[in-house]
Design a protein around this motif. Structure first.
Motif, short mmCIF file in Angstrom:
data_model
loop_
_atom_site.label_atom_id
_atom_site.label_comp_id
_atom_site.label_asym_id
_atom_site.label_seq_id
_atom_site.Cartn_x
_atom_site.Cartn_y
_atom_site.Cartn_z
N SER A 33 0.90 -1.19 -0.17
CA SER A 33 0.10 0.02 0.15
C SER A 33 0.68 1.17 0.06
CB SER A 33 -1.07 -0.08 1.09
OG SER A 33 -0.29 0.37 2.42
N PHE A 34 2.16 1.28 0.33
CA PHE A 34 2.97 2.30 0.40
C PHE A 34 3.82 2.42 -0.86
CE2 PHE A 34 2.45 1.18 4.84
CZ PHE A 34 2.04 1.96 5.37
N LYS A 35 3.70 1.63 -1.96
CA LYS A 35 4.20 1.56 -3.13
C LYS A 35 3.49 2.39 -4.26
CE LYS A 35 6.47 -1.49 -6.47
NZ LYS A 35 6.67 -3.09 -6.83
N ASP A 36 4.35 3.45 -4.70
CA ASP A 36 3.78 4.42 -5.58
C ASP A 36 4.68 4.60 -6.73
OD1 ASP A 36 2.84 6.75 -6.92
OD2 ASP A 36 2.60 7.95 -5.26
N GLU A 37 4.23 3.96 -7.72
CA GLU A 37 5.12 4.22 -9.35
C GLU A 37 4.64 5.10 -9.79
OE1 GLU A 37 5.85 -0.70 -9.21
OE2 GLU A 37 3.95 -0.16 -10.05
N THR A 38 4.19 6.06 -9.64
CA THR A 38 3.69 7.17 -10.41
C THR A 38 4.75 7.71 -11.43
OG1 THR A 38 2.05 7.72 -8.91
CG2 THR A 38 2.21 9.35 -10.68
N PRO A 166 -1.55 4.84 -6.23
CA PRO A 166 -2.70 4.88 -5.08
C PRO A 166 -2.97 6.47 -5.18
CG PRO A 166 -0.43 4.68 -4.30
CD PRO A 166 -0.23 4.49 -5.65
N ALA A 167 -4.40 6.56 -4.70
CA ALA A 167 -4.82 8.06 -4.30
C ALA A 167 -4.23 8.31 -2.91
CB ALA A 167 -6.43 7.55 -4.09
N THR A 168 -3.65 9.20 -2.79
CA THR A 168 -3.16 10.00 -1.50
C THR A 168 -4.08 10.33 -0.46
OG1 THR A 168 -2.68 11.80 -2.71
CG2 THR A 168 -0.98 10.32 -2.95
N THR A 169 -5.13 10.59 -0.96
CA THR A 169 -6.09 11.09 -0.14
C THR A 169 -7.36 10.10 0.09
OG1 THR A 169 -7.28 12.08 -1.88
CG2 THR A 169 -5.64 13.56 -0.57
#
Length: 198
Positions: A33-38, A166-169
């Motif tokens: 859930s902490f993975k952000d590949e944007t 993932p949606a940050t909010t």
């Protein structure tokens, strides 16, 4: 050893195995859930969520807000909103999502609508068809952080070149809300993993 004791031992062993697998899956989901590949991609696929009449649920709104930010920041040129008809609504979930994005001043030409799906994997399967029709070769996947591990696995199984965004909010902020979501996702992720091997 009696047959009754043997059955009891086997049952206990199976329950222990299920518990261990569940804990391992929950930890994997939480860590992912902490993975952000944007980064830049051809489009963003927004996982569907509930709507209330002609208004996206708060959960859906946050996913759409994140997708709108991806578009405004130049990460993607197209947004694919997903979700079929639910709860006897006159509008599909995707149509409601499109209206919401328009209210955020996202150009209509940038929004593609997938309105046949009823579950997450169908979101992706039908979105892939839309991608092919519009010559879009890869995608950012937008959903809530705790949903990302399962949906990214499904995207890979559908043959979509994709990265997690993932949606940050996310509306799932409190400890109790996150725990409920995590327990639900652990169940469905475990079921999907079992489905894949059968």
């Amino acid at each position: 050893m009696s047959a009754k004791k043997m059955i009891a031992l086997i049952s206990a062993a199976l329950m222990t195995a299920v518990l261990i697998i569940g804990i391992c899956n929950a930890l994997a989901i939480y860590q992912f859930s902490f993975k952000d590949e944007t980064h830049t991609a051809d489009c963003a696929i927004v996982a569907g969520a509930a709507v209330k009449g002609d208004v996206p649920s708060l959960v859906f709104q946050e996913r759409l807000n994140h997708a709108a930010s991806l578009y405004r920041d130049g990460y993607v040129k197209k947004l694919i909103v997903t979700g079929g008809y639910s709860n006897f609504n006159a509008l599909s979930d995707a149509a409601v999502a499109r209206r919401y994005l328009l209210s955020l001043h996202i150009p209509d030409a940038a929004i593609l609508v997938e309105d046949r799906s009823q579950v997450t994997r169908e979101n992706l399967r039908y979105a892939k068809t839309i991608m092919a029709m519009n010559q879009l070769h890869n995608a950012l996947i937008v959903s809530d952080p705790l949903h990302m591990k399962r949906i990214m696995l499904m995207a890979r199984d559908e043959g979509i070149e994709a990265w997690a965004s993932p949606a940050t909010t996310s509306r799932y902020r409190s400890f109790s809300a996150k725990m409920r979501f995590l327990l639900r996702e652990t169940f469905w992720y475990s079921v999907y993993c079992l489905y894949r091997v059968l």
